[in-house]
Design a protein around this motif. Structure first.
Motif, short mmCIF file in Angstrom:
data_model
loop_
_atom_site.label_atom_id
_atom_site.label_comp_id
_atom_site.label_asym_id
_atom_site.label_seq_id
_atom_site.Cartn_x
_atom_site.Cartn_y
_atom_site.Cartn_z
N GLU A 179 -53.75 33.02 8.21
CA GLU A 179 -52.43 32.42 8.40
C GLU A 179 -51.53 33.34 9.23
O GLU A 179 -50.81 32.88 10.13
N VAL A 180 -51.58 34.64 8.93
CA VAL A 180 -50.76 35.60 9.67
C VAL A 180 -51.22 35.71 11.12
O VAL A 180 -50.40 35.73 12.05
N MET A 181 -52.53 35.75 11.35
CA MET A 181 -53.02 35.83 12.72
C MET A 181 -52.73 34.56 13.50
O MET A 181 -52.50 34.60 14.72
N ASN A 182 -52.69 33.43 12.82
CA ASN A 182 -52.28 32.19 13.46
C ASN A 182 -50.86 32.30 13.99
O ASN A 182 -50.55 31.89 15.12
N ILE A 183 -49.98 32.90 13.18
CA ILE A 183 -48.59 33.07 13.61
C ILE A 183 -48.52 34.00 14.81
O ILE A 183 -47.84 33.70 15.81
#
Length: 248
Positions: A179-183
């Motif tokens: 989720e963080v890498m998506n952001i």
């Protein structure tokens, strides 16, 4: 965005010298997404501290967004950090007794921004990372992934030209890490330059370029092949709002 020429960092303890960096030459273009990797003691954390204007080189030349950092005073470095750089850390660095909204407002206090605008900008940034329902929750009421999203929102509110992320997934489970890498990938697609330190090869694969440090030098600088792409909710970040913020 970043130009380093013959950067050296030497730490001294009495008569003992420790050379952490030895003649680093590096260019990071505007809009790149770079991962820095290396074993403990390789110089990657020292490099990140210099790039983030948290430390200064012993010798060499450092340019950030057309500014010569070499001769900046401490107060000038603090101003550069506040205006141009967004920071995201492994430990989140959130104030435990304040809400998500108040944590995101904090960098704007140092920027002299009024209370009403702080609240609007912080709310927009939290909405952008999918936390519109968590504005008034304190860190202990949020999951690790949500706390890191608060930290990312905080990094955005002063409209930085670059985000420095130091092991941002180090305390997260696999789902939250994605989720963080998506952001980060979405922010980079919007034109924000990102420099990320990680010891996790699978996390580095989400970047576009990996720089490997070893014994204080750059051992390898490679373009990412077979890049990973993180799936997740699209950001609700209004680039027009960010442009308005930058012009004030």
């Amino acid at each position: 965005m970043i130009i380093l020429r013959e950067i050296t960092k030497i730490y001294k303890t009495g008569d003992i010298e420790l050379r952490a960096l030895s003649g680093i030459n590096l260019t990071v273009e505007d809009g790149e997404f770079v991962a820095i990797m290396g074993p403990s003691g390789s110089g990657k954390s020292t490099m990140m501290n210099i790039l983030g204007c948290l430390d200064t080189a012993t010798s060499g030349e450092f340019w950030l967004d057309d500014l010569n950092i070499n001769y900046a005073r401490e107060d000038e470095l603090a101003d550069i950090r506040n205006r141009k750089i967004g920071f995201v850390f492994q430990s989140f660095n959130l104030l435990s007794r304040t809400t998500a909204l108040e944590n995101v407002e904090l960098p704007m206090l140092y920027h002299g921004i009024g209370a009403w605008e702080r609240q609007i900008r912080a709310t927009n940034a939290l909405n952008a990372v999918g936390l519109s329902a968590r504005l008034h929750h304190k860190p202990n009421e949020l999951s690790g992934g949500q706390q890191q999203r608060v930290a990312i929102a905080r990094s955005l509110v002063n409209n930085p030209v670059i985000i420095m992320a130091d092991e941002p997934t180090g305390n997260l489970d696999s789902k939250s890490s994605i989720e963080v890498m998506n952001i980060f990938q979405q922010l980079n697609a919007m034109g924000i330059t990102i420099v990320l330190v990680t010891h996790e090869p699978d996390i580095a694969q989400y970047s576009k370029r990996i720089i490997h440090f070893k014994d204080g030098i750059i051992a390898q600088d490679e373009t990412v092949k077979n890049r990973s792409f993180a799936e997740g909710e699209p950001l609700k970040l209004d680039l027009n709002w960010r442009t308005e913020v930058a012009s004030k």
